[in-house]
Design a protein around this motif. Structure first.
Motif, PDB file in Angstrom:
ATOM      1  N   LEU A   1      50.055 -75.937  -7.274  1.00  0.00           N
ATOM      2  CA  LEU A   1      48.986 -75.314  -6.487  1.00  0.00           C
ATOM      3  C   LEU A   1      48.203 -76.419  -5.783  1.00  0.00           C
ATOM      4  N   ILE A   2      47.989 -76.243  -4.484  1.00  0.00           N
ATOM      5  CA  ILE A   2      47.164 -77.190  -3.721  1.00  0.00           C
ATOM      6  C   ILE A   2      45.816 -76.517  -3.486  1.00  0.00           C
ATOM      7  N   PHE A   3      44.781 -77.127  -4.023  1.00  0.00           N
ATOM      8  CA  PHE A   3      43.444 -76.538  -3.988  1.00  0.00           C
ATOM      9  C   PHE A   3      42.534 -77.361  -3.071  1.00  0.00           C
ATOM     10  N   VAL A   4      41.984 -76.698  -2.043  1.00  0.00           N
ATOM     11  CA  VAL A   4      41.139 -77.369  -1.053  1.00  0.00           C
ATOM     12  C   VAL A   4      39.775 -76.699  -1.022  1.00  0.00           C
ATOM     13  N   LEU A   5      38.737 -77.503  -0.848  1.00  0.00           N
ATOM     14  CA  LEU A   5      37.368 -76.975  -0.850  1.00  0.00           C
ATOM     15  C   LEU A   5      36.630 -77.429   0.406  1.00  0.00           C
ATOM     16  N   PHE A   6      35.925 -76.481   1.046  1.00  0.00           N
ATOM     17  CA  PHE A   6      35.167 -76.777   2.260  1.00  0.00           C
ATOM     18  C   PHE A   6      33.698 -76.399   2.099  1.00  0.00           C
ATOM     19  N   LYS A   7      32.842 -77.088   2.862  1.00  0.00           N
ATOM     20  CA  LYS A   7      31.505 -76.595   3.162  1.00  0.00           C
ATOM     21  C   LYS A   7      31.473 -76.451   4.663  1.00  0.00           C
ATOM     22  N   ASN A   8      31.471 -75.196   5.142  1.00  0.00           N
ATOM     23  CA  ASN A   8      31.698 -74.893   6.555  1.00  0.00           C
ATOM     24  C   ASN A   8      33.048 -75.482   6.961  1.00  0.00           C
ATOM     25  N   THR A   9      33.069 -76.479   7.873  1.00  0.00           N
ATOM     26  CA  THR A   9      34.351 -77.059   8.296  1.00  0.00           C
ATOM     27  C   THR A   9      34.621 -78.414   7.653  1.00  0.00           C
ATOM     28  N   THR A  10      33.736 -78.856   6.778  1.00  0.00           N
ATOM     29  CA  THR A  10      33.875 -80.175   6.150  1.00  0.00           C
ATOM     30  C   THR A  10      34.603 -80.070   4.811  1.00  0.00           C
ATOM     31  N   ARG A  11      35.666 -80.858   4.667  1.00  0.00           N
ATOM     32  CA  ARG A  11      36.388 -80.860   3.402  1.00  0.00           C
ATOM     33  C   ARG A  11      35.593 -81.631   2.346  1.00  0.00           C
ATOM     34  N   LEU A  12      35.579 -81.091   1.135  1.00  0.00           N
ATOM     35  CA  LEU A  12      34.896 -81.722   0.012  1.00  0.00           C
ATOM     36  C   LEU A  12      35.921 -82.214  -1.006  1.00  0.00           C
TER      37      LEU A  12
END
Length: 407
Positions: A387-398
Protein backbone atom coordinates in the motif's frame (compact mmCIF):
# COMPACT_ATOMS: atom_id res chain seq x y z
CA UNK A 1 17.14 2.55 65.47
CA UNK A 2 19.10 5.39 63.91
CA UNK A 3 21.08 2.93 61.80
CA UNK A 4 17.89 1.19 60.74
CA UNK A 5 16.39 4.47 59.55
CA UNK A 6 19.60 5.28 57.69
CA UNK A 7 19.53 1.98 55.78
CA UNK A 8 15.87 2.37 54.85
CA UNK A 9 16.38 5.95 53.60
CA UNK A 10 19.55 4.98 51.72
CA UNK A 11 17.84 1.99 50.12
CA UNK A 12 14.85 4.14 49.07
CA UNK A 13 17.08 6.83 47.54
CA UNK A 14 19.13 4.21 45.72
CA UNK A 15 16.04 2.61 44.22
CA UNK A 16 14.69 6.02 43.16
CA UNK A 17 17.95 6.83 41.41
CA UNK A 18 17.87 3.46 39.65
CA UNK A 19 14.26 4.14 38.64
CA UNK A 20 15.16 7.52 37.15
CA UNK A 21 18.14 5.96 35.33
CA UNK A 22 15.97 3.09 34.09
CA UNK A 23 13.76 5.40 32.05
CA UNK A 24 16.39 5.40 29.33
CA UNK A 25 16.82 1.64 29.73
CA UNK A 26 13.06 1.18 29.40
CA UNK A 27 13.03 3.21 26.18
CA UNK A 28 15.86 1.07 24.80
CA UNK A 29 14.01 -2.09 25.76
CA UNK A 30 10.88 -0.87 23.93
CA UNK A 31 13.00 0.03 20.91
CA UNK A 32 14.68 -3.41 20.96
CA UNK A 33 11.30 -5.17 21.06
CA UNK A 34 10.07 -2.97 18.22
CA UNK A 35 13.02 -3.83 15.95
CA UNK A 36 12.69 -7.50 16.84
CA UNK A 37 8.99 -7.40 15.94
CA UNK A 38 9.71 -5.63 12.64
CA UNK A 39 12.33 -8.23 11.68
CA UNK A 40 9.87 -11.03 12.47
CA UNK A 41 7.18 -9.28 10.39
CA UNK A 42 9.56 -8.78 7.47
CA UNK A 43 10.70 -12.42 7.60
CA UNK A 44 7.08 -13.52 7.72
CA UNK A 45 6.05 -11.30 4.81
CA UNK A 46 9.00 -12.36 2.67
CA UNK A 47 8.55 -16.09 3.36
CA UNK A 48 4.81 -15.87 2.57
CA UNK A 49 5.42 -14.39 -0.90
CA UNK A 50 4.55 -16.82 -3.68
CA UNK A 51 6.96 -15.68 -6.38
CA UNK A 52 6.56 -17.04 -9.90
CA UNK A 53 9.86 -15.51 -10.96
CA UNK A 54 12.75 -13.96 -9.12
CA UNK A 55 13.26 -10.20 -9.06
CA UNK A 56 16.78 -9.50 -7.85
CA UNK A 57 16.04 -5.82 -7.20
CA UNK A 58 13.10 -6.64 -4.94
CA UNK A 59 15.03 -9.39 -3.18
CA UNK A 60 18.06 -7.14 -2.65
CA UNK A 61 15.82 -4.39 -1.30
CA UNK A 62 14.35 -6.86 1.21
CA UNK A 63 17.80 -8.09 2.26
CA UNK A 64 19.10 -4.53 2.66
CA UNK A 65 16.10 -3.67 4.82
CA UNK A 66 16.66 -6.73 7.01
CA UNK A 67 20.37 -5.97 7.44
CA UNK A 68 19.56 -2.36 8.36
CA UNK A 69 16.96 -3.49 10.92
CA UNK A 70 19.34 -6.06 12.42
CA UNK A 71 22.10 -3.44 12.73
CA UNK A 72 19.69 -1.08 14.49
CA UNK A 73 18.68 -3.91 16.80
CA UNK A 74 22.34 -4.67 17.61
CA UNK A 75 23.04 -0.99 18.31
CA UNK A 76 20.07 -0.88 20.69
CA UNK A 77 21.15 -4.11 22.42
CA UNK A 78 24.67 -2.75 22.95
CA UNK A 79 23.32 0.47 24.47
CA UNK A 80 20.98 -1.49 26.73
CA UNK A 81 23.77 -3.89 27.77
CA UNK A 82 26.05 -0.93 28.57
CA UNK A 83 23.45 0.56 30.91
CA UNK A 84 22.98 -2.84 32.56
CA UNK A 85 26.75 -3.16 33.06
CA UNK A 86 26.85 0.22 34.81
CA UNK A 87 23.89 -0.76 37.02
CA UNK A 88 25.40 -4.17 37.83
CA UNK A 89 28.77 -2.65 38.76
CA UNK A 90 27.08 -0.08 41.02
CA UNK A 91 24.95 -2.77 42.67
CA UNK A 92 27.97 -5.04 43.25
CA UNK A 93 29.74 -2.19 45.10
CA UNK A 94 26.61 -1.41 47.09
CA UNK A 95 26.08 -5.09 47.90
CA UNK A 96 29.62 -5.33 49.23
CA UNK A 97 28.99 -2.35 51.55
CA UNK A 98 25.67 -3.80 52.69
CA UNK A 99 27.26 -7.17 53.46
CA UNK A 100 29.99 -5.45 55.49
CA UNK A 101 27.36 -3.48 57.43
CA UNK A 102 25.38 -6.66 58.04
CA UNK A 103 28.54 -8.42 59.23
CA UNK A 104 29.31 -5.58 61.68
CA UNK A 105 25.75 -5.62 63.03
CA UNK A 106 25.85 -9.37 63.58
CA UNK A 107 29.21 -9.17 65.36
CA UNK A 108 27.98 -6.36 67.65
CA UNK A 109 24.80 -8.29 68.39
CA UNK A 110 26.73 -11.51 69.11
CA UNK A 111 29.05 -9.64 71.48
CA UNK A 112 26.09 -8.09 73.28
CA UNK A 113 24.34 -11.47 73.60
CA UNK A 114 27.49 -13.06 75.00
CA UNK A 115 27.89 -10.31 77.63
CA UNK A 116 24.22 -10.56 78.46
CA UNK A 117 24.52 -14.33 78.83
CA UNK A 118 27.38 -13.98 81.33
CA UNK A 119 25.26 -11.77 83.56
CA UNK A 120 21.77 -13.01 82.83
CA UNK A 121 21.14 -15.00 85.99
CA UNK A 122 18.17 -13.91 88.06
CA UNK A 123 20.45 -13.65 91.09
CA UNK A 124 22.73 -11.16 89.31
CA UNK A 125 19.78 -9.01 88.30
CA UNK A 126 18.27 -9.16 91.78
CA UNK A 127 21.58 -8.27 93.41
CA UNK A 128 21.99 -5.43 90.92
CA UNK A 129 18.65 -3.98 92.08
CA UNK A 130 19.11 -4.74 95.82
CA UNK A 131 22.54 -3.13 95.88
CA UNK A 132 20.92 0.21 95.08
CA UNK A 133 21.59 2.88 97.68
CA UNK A 134 18.01 4.23 97.54
CA UNK A 135 14.66 3.72 95.88
CA UNK A 136 15.37 6.26 93.10
CA UNK A 137 18.57 4.44 92.14
CA UNK A 138 16.72 1.12 92.12
CA UNK A 139 14.06 2.64 89.83
CA UNK A 140 16.72 3.97 87.42
CA UNK A 141 18.44 0.57 87.33
CA UNK A 142 15.14 -1.16 86.59
CA UNK A 143 14.50 1.30 83.73
CA UNK A 144 18.01 0.68 82.41
CA UNK A 145 17.37 -3.08 82.34
CA UNK A 146 14.13 -2.51 80.39
CA UNK A 147 15.89 -0.21 77.90
CA UNK A 148 18.67 -2.76 77.47
CA UNK A 149 16.16 -5.49 76.59
CA UNK A 150 14.39 -3.08 74.18
CA UNK A 151 17.71 -2.18 72.55
CA UNK A 152 18.53 -5.85 72.02
CA UNK A 153 15.15 -6.39 70.39
CA UNK A 154 15.57 -3.37 68.10
CA UNK A 155 19.05 -4.43 67.11
CA UNK A 156 17.72 -7.87 66.18
CA UNK A 157 15.01 -6.20 64.05
CA UNK A 158 17.66 -4.01 62.42
CA UNK A 159 19.62 -7.11 61.43
CA UNK A 160 16.45 -8.56 59.85
CA UNK A 161 15.88 -5.35 57.86
CA UNK A 162 19.49 -5.25 56.71
CA UNK A 163 19.37 -8.94 55.73
CA UNK A 164 16.20 -8.29 53.72
CA UNK A 165 17.86 -5.39 51.88
CA UNK A 166 20.89 -7.57 51.09
CA UNK A 167 18.64 -10.34 49.73
CA UNK A 168 16.72 -7.85 47.58
CA UNK A 169 19.95 -6.53 46.09
CA UNK A 170 21.24 -10.06 45.45
CA UNK A 171 18.02 -11.09 43.69
CA UNK A 172 18.02 -7.91 41.60
CA UNK A 173 21.66 -8.42 40.67
CA UNK A 174 21.11 -12.02 39.61
CA UNK A 175 18.10 -10.95 37.51
CA UNK A 176 20.02 -8.17 35.76
CA UNK A 177 22.95 -10.48 34.99
CA UNK A 178 20.55 -12.97 33.37
CA UNK A 179 19.01 -10.18 31.26
CA UNK A 180 22.47 -9.09 30.14
CA UNK A 181 23.43 -12.66 29.23
CA UNK A 182 20.24 -12.98 27.16
CA UNK A 183 20.99 -9.70 25.38
CA UNK A 184 24.51 -10.86 24.48
CA UNK A 185 23.14 -14.14 23.10
CA UNK A 186 20.60 -12.20 21.01
CA UNK A 187 23.34 -9.89 19.74
CA UNK A 188 25.51 -12.83 18.64
CA UNK A 189 22.53 -14.48 16.91
CA UNK A 190 21.77 -11.27 15.01
CA UNK A 191 25.41 -10.98 13.91
CA UNK A 192 25.26 -14.54 12.53
CA UNK A 193 22.02 -13.70 10.68
CA UNK A 194 23.65 -10.58 9.20
CA UNK A 195 26.52 -12.69 7.89
CA UNK A 196 24.04 -15.00 6.15
CA UNK A 197 22.12 -12.01 4.77
CA UNK A 198 25.34 -10.46 3.47
CA UNK A 199 26.15 -13.64 1.53
CA UNK A 200 22.72 -13.46 -0.13
CA UNK A 201 23.31 -9.73 -0.69
CA UNK A 202 26.58 -10.41 -2.54
CA UNK A 203 24.90 -13.08 -4.71
CA UNK A 204 22.08 -10.69 -5.67
CA UNK A 205 24.49 -7.83 -6.43
CA UNK A 206 26.37 -10.18 -8.79
CA UNK A 207 23.10 -11.06 -10.57
CA UNK A 208 22.10 -7.40 -10.86
CA UNK A 209 25.49 -6.37 -12.27
CA UNK A 210 25.13 -8.92 -15.06
CA UNK A 211 21.86 -7.32 -16.19
CA UNK A 212 22.34 -3.84 -14.76
CA UNK A 213 21.31 -2.01 -17.95
CA UNK A 214 17.99 -3.92 -18.06
CA UNK A 215 17.27 -3.36 -14.36
CA UNK A 216 18.22 0.31 -14.67
CA UNK A 217 15.89 0.79 -17.64
CA UNK A 218 12.98 -1.01 -15.90
CA UNK A 219 13.55 1.05 -12.78
CA UNK A 220 13.58 4.34 -14.67
CA UNK A 221 10.31 3.35 -16.39
CA UNK A 222 8.80 2.52 -13.00
CA UNK A 223 9.87 5.90 -11.58
CA UNK A 224 8.39 7.61 -14.65
CA UNK A 225 5.05 5.83 -14.16
CA UNK A 226 4.99 6.76 -10.48
CA UNK A 227 5.48 10.42 -11.40
CA UNK A 228 2.64 10.28 -13.95
CA UNK A 229 0.28 8.87 -11.28
CA UNK A 230 1.44 11.48 -8.74
CA UNK A 231 0.85 14.29 -11.25
CA UNK A 232 -2.66 12.99 -11.96
CA UNK A 233 -3.47 12.94 -8.24
CA UNK A 234 -2.14 16.52 -7.90
CA UNK A 235 -4.38 17.56 -10.80
CA UNK A 236 -7.40 15.80 -9.26
CA UNK A 237 -6.88 17.67 -5.97
CA UNK A 238 -6.47 21.07 -7.69
CA UNK A 239 -9.65 20.47 -9.68
CA UNK A 240 -11.52 19.41 -6.51
CA UNK A 241 -10.36 22.60 -4.72
CA UNK A 242 -11.41 24.78 -7.67
CA UNK A 243 -14.83 23.11 -7.88
CA UNK A 244 -15.47 23.28 -4.11
CA UNK A 245 -14.38 26.93 -3.84
CA UNK A 246 -16.50 27.93 -6.86
CA UNK A 247 -19.60 26.87 -4.96
CA UNK A 248 -18.70 29.00 -1.91
CA UNK A 249 -20.54 32.33 -1.72
CA UNK A 250 -18.79 35.46 -0.44
CA UNK A 251 -15.31 34.10 -0.92
CA UNK A 252 -12.58 35.75 1.20
CA UNK A 253 -10.44 38.22 -0.74
CA UNK A 254 -7.29 36.42 0.40
CA UNK A 255 -8.54 33.01 -0.77
CA UNK A 256 -5.88 30.97 -2.61
CA UNK A 257 -6.70 28.81 -5.61
CA UNK A 258 -4.58 26.04 -4.06
CA UNK A 259 -6.45 25.95 -0.72
CA UNK A 260 -9.90 24.77 0.29
CA UNK A 261 -12.25 27.47 1.58
CA UNK A 262 -13.60 25.60 4.59
CA UNK A 263 -17.07 25.65 6.10
CA UNK A 264 -17.28 25.85 9.93
CA UNK A 265 -17.82 22.06 10.02
CA UNK A 266 -14.82 21.39 7.76
CA UNK A 267 -12.65 23.75 9.85
CA UNK A 268 -13.60 21.83 13.00
CA UNK A 269 -12.74 18.51 11.30
CA UNK A 270 -9.36 19.85 10.11
CA UNK A 271 -8.59 21.15 13.62
CA UNK A 272 -9.45 17.76 15.09
CA UNK A 273 -7.24 16.09 12.48
CA UNK A 274 -4.31 18.37 13.45
CA UNK A 275 -4.80 17.56 17.14
CA UNK A 276 -4.22 13.90 16.28
CA UNK A 277 -0.82 14.49 14.70
CA UNK A 278 1.54 11.59 15.55
CA UNK A 279 -1.48 9.66 16.91
CA UNK A 280 -3.28 8.68 13.69
CA UNK A 281 -3.65 4.92 13.08
CA UNK A 282 -1.69 3.11 10.38
CA UNK A 283 -3.62 2.75 7.09
CA UNK A 284 -3.13 -1.03 7.10
CA UNK A 285 -2.89 -3.51 9.97
CA UNK A 286 0.03 -5.92 10.41
CA UNK A 287 2.48 -4.16 8.10
CA UNK A 288 5.95 -2.65 7.99
CA UNK A 289 7.26 0.48 6.25
CA UNK A 290 9.56 -0.50 3.38
CA UNK A 291 10.04 2.94 1.83
CA UNK A 292 10.19 6.30 3.56
CA UNK A 293 8.93 9.69 2.38
CA UNK A 294 10.97 12.16 0.34
CA UNK A 295 13.91 12.31 -2.04
CA UNK A 296 16.35 9.45 -1.49
CA UNK A 297 18.88 7.30 -3.36
CA UNK A 298 17.47 4.07 -4.73
CA UNK A 299 18.25 1.28 -2.22
CA UNK A 300 19.72 -1.10 -4.80
CA UNK A 301 20.79 0.75 -7.97
CA UNK A 302 23.47 3.40 -7.59
CA UNK A 303 23.17 6.75 -9.32
CA UNK A 304 19.35 6.74 -9.34
CA UNK A 305 17.37 9.04 -7.08
CA UNK A 306 13.72 8.44 -6.24
CA UNK A 307 11.18 10.90 -4.88
CA UNK A 308 8.84 8.95 -2.65
CA UNK A 309 5.53 10.81 -2.43
CA UNK A 310 4.48 8.85 0.66
CA UNK A 311 5.12 5.73 2.70
CA UNK A 312 5.19 2.20 1.29
CA UNK A 313 3.61 -0.41 3.59
CA UNK A 314 4.35 -4.09 2.96
CA UNK A 315 1.59 -6.34 4.24
CA UNK A 316 -0.03 -9.75 3.75
CA UNK A 317 -2.11 -10.86 0.79
CA UNK A 318 -5.85 -10.12 1.11
CA UNK A 319 -5.19 -7.13 3.40
CA UNK A 320 -7.38 -4.01 3.36
CA UNK A 321 -6.54 -0.31 3.52
CA UNK A 322 -8.36 1.56 6.30
CA UNK A 323 -9.20 5.23 6.68
CA UNK A 324 -6.91 6.99 9.14
CA UNK A 325 -9.61 9.52 10.12
CA UNK A 326 -13.23 10.56 9.61
CA UNK A 327 -13.81 12.18 6.23
CA UNK A 328 -15.49 12.21 2.82
CA UNK A 329 -14.28 10.37 -0.29
CA UNK A 330 -12.95 13.15 -2.52
CA UNK A 331 -12.35 10.97 -5.57
CA UNK A 332 -11.23 7.60 -6.91
CA UNK A 333 -8.51 7.43 -9.55
CA UNK A 334 -8.18 4.47 -11.90
CA UNK A 335 -4.64 3.69 -13.10
CA UNK A 336 -3.64 2.34 -16.50
CA UNK A 337 -3.05 -1.07 -14.88
CA UNK A 338 -6.60 -1.12 -13.53
CA UNK A 339 -5.68 -0.41 -9.92
CA UNK A 340 -7.43 2.21 -7.80
CA UNK A 341 -6.24 5.17 -5.74
CA UNK A 342 -8.75 6.50 -3.20
CA UNK A 343 -8.59 10.08 -1.85
CA UNK A 344 -10.34 10.98 1.41
CA UNK A 345 -10.82 14.60 2.51
CA UNK A 346 -10.53 15.60 6.18
CA UNK A 347 -11.23 19.35 6.08
CA UNK A 348 -8.24 20.70 4.16
CA UNK A 349 -6.23 17.49 4.70
CA UNK A 350 -6.36 14.62 2.18
CA UNK A 351 -5.24 11.04 2.77
CA UNK A 352 -4.54 8.94 -0.32
CA UNK A 353 -4.55 5.12 -0.49
CA UNK A 354 -2.77 3.91 -3.63
CA UNK A 355 -2.41 0.48 -5.24
CA UNK A 356 -5.83 -0.95 -4.39
CA UNK A 357 -7.25 -3.94 -6.24
CA UNK A 358 -10.83 -3.08 -5.32
CA UNK A 359 -12.60 -0.10 -3.76
CA UNK A 360 -15.29 -0.46 -1.10
CA UNK A 361 -16.29 3.22 -1.27
CA UNK A 362 -17.39 5.70 -3.89
CA UNK A 363 -17.01 9.44 -4.37
CA UNK A 364 -18.99 11.44 -1.80
CA UNK A 365 -19.23 8.63 0.77
CA UNK A 366 -18.69 9.51 4.42
CA UNK A 367 -16.12 7.27 6.10
CA UNK A 368 -15.10 6.74 9.70
CA UNK A 369 -11.71 6.16 11.30
CA UNK A 370 -10.66 2.54 10.74
CA UNK A 371 -13.27 1.89 8.04
CA UNK A 372 -12.12 -0.34 5.18
CA UNK A 373 -11.41 1.57 1.96
CA UNK A 374 -10.45 -1.25 -0.36
CA UNK A 375 -8.46 -4.43 -0.85
CA UNK A 376 -4.74 -3.90 -1.45
CA UNK A 377 -3.33 -5.22 -4.72
CA UNK A 378 -0.99 -8.24 -4.62
CA UNK A 379 1.54 -8.57 -7.44
CA UNK A 380 1.11 -12.11 -8.74
CA UNK A 381 4.69 -12.21 -10.06
CA UNK A 382 6.62 -10.93 -7.04
CA UNK A 383 4.03 -11.92 -4.44
CA UNK A 384 4.30 -8.48 -2.81
CA UNK A 385 1.28 -6.71 -1.30
CA UNK A 386 2.10 -3.01 -0.98
CA UNK A 387 0.00 0.00 0.00
CA UNK A 388 1.33 3.44 -0.93
CA UNK A 389 0.02 6.01 1.53
CA UNK A 390 0.22 9.74 0.69
CA UNK A 391 -0.88 12.68 2.83
CA UNK A 392 -1.68 16.24 1.73
CA UNK A 393 -2.59 19.57 3.26
CA UNK A 394 -4.44 21.20 0.37
CA UNK A 395 -1.94 20.63 -2.49
CA UNK A 396 1.17 20.25 -0.31
CA UNK A 397 2.48 16.76 0.34
CA UNK A 398 3.26 15.98 3.98
CA UNK A 399 5.53 13.38 5.56
CA UNK A 400 3.03 10.73 6.76
CA UNK A 401 5.49 9.30 9.29
CA UNK A 402 5.12 12.53 11.30
CA UNK A 403 1.35 12.02 11.51
CA UNK A 404 0.82 8.32 12.13
CA UNK A 405 1.34 6.57 15.43
CA UNK A 406 4.90 5.53 16.25
CA UNK A 407 4.69 1.77 16.76
Amino acid sequence: MKNKSFFIVFFTLFMLSVSAFSQTKKQLEEQRLKYKSEIQKLNSLISSEKKKEKNALDDLSDINLKIDMRNQLITTIKAEAKILSIEIKAKEKKLKRLNNNLKDLKEDYASMIFKSYKSKSQQSRTMFLLSSQNFYQAYKRLEYMKQYRSFRKKQGEEIEVQASIVKSFKDSLVSQKKVKETLLVTENNQKKEIELDKKKQEELITIIKRKESKYRKDLQNSIKQEKIIADKIDKLIREAIAKANKEVKNQPVSASKDEFILSPEAKALAAKFELNKAKLPWPVKESIITRKFGVQPHPTIGGITINSTGLHFATRENSYAESIFDGIVLGIQLTAEGRKNVLIQHGNYISTYKNLETSLVKKGDKVNTGERIGKIFTNKVTGKTTLIFVLFKNTTRLNPSEWILKL
